[in-house]
Design an enzyme around this catalytic site. Structure first.
Site, mmCIF file in Angstrom:
data_model
loop_
_atom_site.group_PDB
_atom_site.id
_atom_site.type_symbol
_atom_site.label_atom_id
_atom_site.label_comp_id
_atom_site.label_asym_id
_atom_site.label_seq_id
_atom_site.Cartn_x
_atom_site.Cartn_y
_atom_site.Cartn_z
ATOM 1 N N SER A 76 0.835 -1.218 0.000
ATOM 2 C CA SER A 76 0.000 0.000 0.000
ATOM 3 C C SER A 76 0.863 1.259 0.000
ATOM 4 C CB SER A 76 -0.941 0.011 1.213
ATOM 5 O OG SER A 76 -1.877 -1.046 1.122
ATOM 6 N N GLY A 305 -6.377 -5.215 -3.373
ATOM 7 C CA GLY A 305 -6.892 -4.553 -2.167
ATOM 8 C C GLY A 305 -5.863 -3.607 -1.564
ATOM 9 N N ASP A 306 -4.600 -4.063 -1.543
ATOM 10 C CA ASP A 306 -3.514 -3.215 -1.024
ATOM 11 C C ASP A 306 -3.383 -1.955 -1.878
ATOM 12 O OD1 ASP A 306 -2.977 -5.287 0.744
ATOM 13 O OD2 ASP A 306 -1.321 -6.094 -0.453
ATOM 14 N N ALA A 307 -3.515 -2.136 -3.201
ATOM 15 C CA ALA A 307 -3.362 -1.018 -4.136
ATOM 16 C C ALA A 307 -4.500 -0.011 -3.965
ATOM 17 C CB ALA A 307 -3.327 -1.530 -5.573
#
Length: 353
Positions: A76, A305-307
């Protein structure tokens, strides 16, 4: 280089600080037989046990293997850095070993412009994550190793405390709960003092299913300004609370209304793969579309999701409204799923804040 990095004054301190488990992703496309051999599920996320240890050597020997800086929080932060395009706008803490894996990760972050403040444990290898890609799904098996040895004393070093105290946004994925809850508490309390936004991700169902981890989530929630999760994690949270509902809007609403131990109100962001993200604030839920891509453009959902969180936090650090944060998250996630692992193009994002 001196000019590019600017002067290290107050204005040039990192706006976003991540604290988490730095892992080198050891990634390749695999056959279902490999997953079955190690009892792995497509889409699953687990911590490695004794029986999984040979998997790491097996992955390393594969001709197509790729080594990519990983770990949810670090992903992230690297994406936020790519979105912001200002060297040193983000910083990251976690524990690595004194080895090639650690050096590779540090070089990767520095190339991206992320300021690293790693703790180094010379006696333990750097953690890694076997990323077994099957189609566009992946199974993650994590060997925490050095990442597991992060200590609050590292955060308390003056130069690291300065990063904590001057950040506008502090973020940890829930995975860090298995390692250093005292560091998370310290960061959350410092954020309350400085007015920074403290952000947390629920990250994986197992964190809610293991009582001590779940207890910590409930303990820190009153200090959390932004809570992220996906639909599975939201449903698991509700189930472990005995809420007897799978209605995501209801779950988001209820999570947003857990009282704060400081001023303000919590924003809850639930991503749902290809469906719009749900955002709850003060009991009111809004939907925010993601960018739909044709199937043939999807390479790998690993890190999507992290992105999303990375893009969201980049916009948040610029004090943009939640709708704009969601747009930035949707954009960064749409780019990452077109690449293998949590990687992005060398060119700057085609995105204007």
């Amino acid at each position: 280089i001196g000019v590019r990095h600017g002067q290290r004054g107050r204005n040039n301190m990192a706006k976003i600080l991540g604290m988490g488990n730095p892992l080198l992703d050891v990634s390749d496309s695999v056959e279902k037989e490999l997953l079955d051999k190690y009892g792995l599920e497509s889409g699953g996320i687990i911590l490695a046990e004794e029986k999984h240890q040979p998997l790491f050597a097996e992955m390393a020997k594969r001709p197509g293997v790729q080594y990519i800086a990983g770990g949810a929080t670090q992903n992230s932060i690297r994406v936020a850095q790519w979105m912001l395009q200002e060297s040193g706008a983000t910083a990251y803490m976690g524990c690595i070993g004194q080895d090639n894996f650690g050096d590779t990760m540090k070089a990767c972050c520095e190339k991206d412009g992320v300021k690293t403040a790693y703790m180094v444990d010379p006696s333990t290898p750097t953690g890694s994550c076997a990323v077994c890609v099957l189609g566009i799904e992946r199974s993650l098996c994590t060997n925490l190793m050095a990442a597991n040895n992060f200590k609050i004393d590292h955060v308390k070093q003056p130069e690291n405390m300065e990063l904590v105290q001057k950040a506008k946004v502090i973020y940890s994925a829930g995975f860090f709960i298995t390692v250093s809850t005292d560091s998370m508490k310290l960061a959350a309390h410092e954020a309350a003092k400085s007015g920074a936004k403290y952000c947390l991700n629920l990250s994986a169902p197992f964190l809610m299913q293991v009582p001590p981890f779940k207890a910590f989530i409930l303990e820190i929630l009153p200090m959390v300004d932004f809570l992220f999760c996906n639909e599975t994690e939201a449903a698991t949270f509700a189930e472990t609370e005995g809420w007897e509902t799978t209605d995501l809007s209801f779950i988001a609403t209820r999570l947003s209304l857990v009282p704060m131990a400081k001023g303000g109100h919590r924003t809850v962001v639930i991503t749902q793969g290809g469906d719009p993200a749900l955002v709850a604030f003060r009991g009111h839920v809004t939907q925010h579309p993601i960018i739909m891509l044709p199937k043939e453009k999807l390479v790998d959902t690993n890190g999507a999701g992290d992105a999303y969180v990375g893009g969201f936090l980049a916009a948040l650090s610029k004090d943009l409204p939640v709708d704009e944060c969601c747009k930035a998250g949707a954009y960064s996630a749409s780019v990452i799923v077109q690449n293998s692992g949590c990687t992005f193009p060398a060119s700057p994002p085609d995105y204007k804040f």
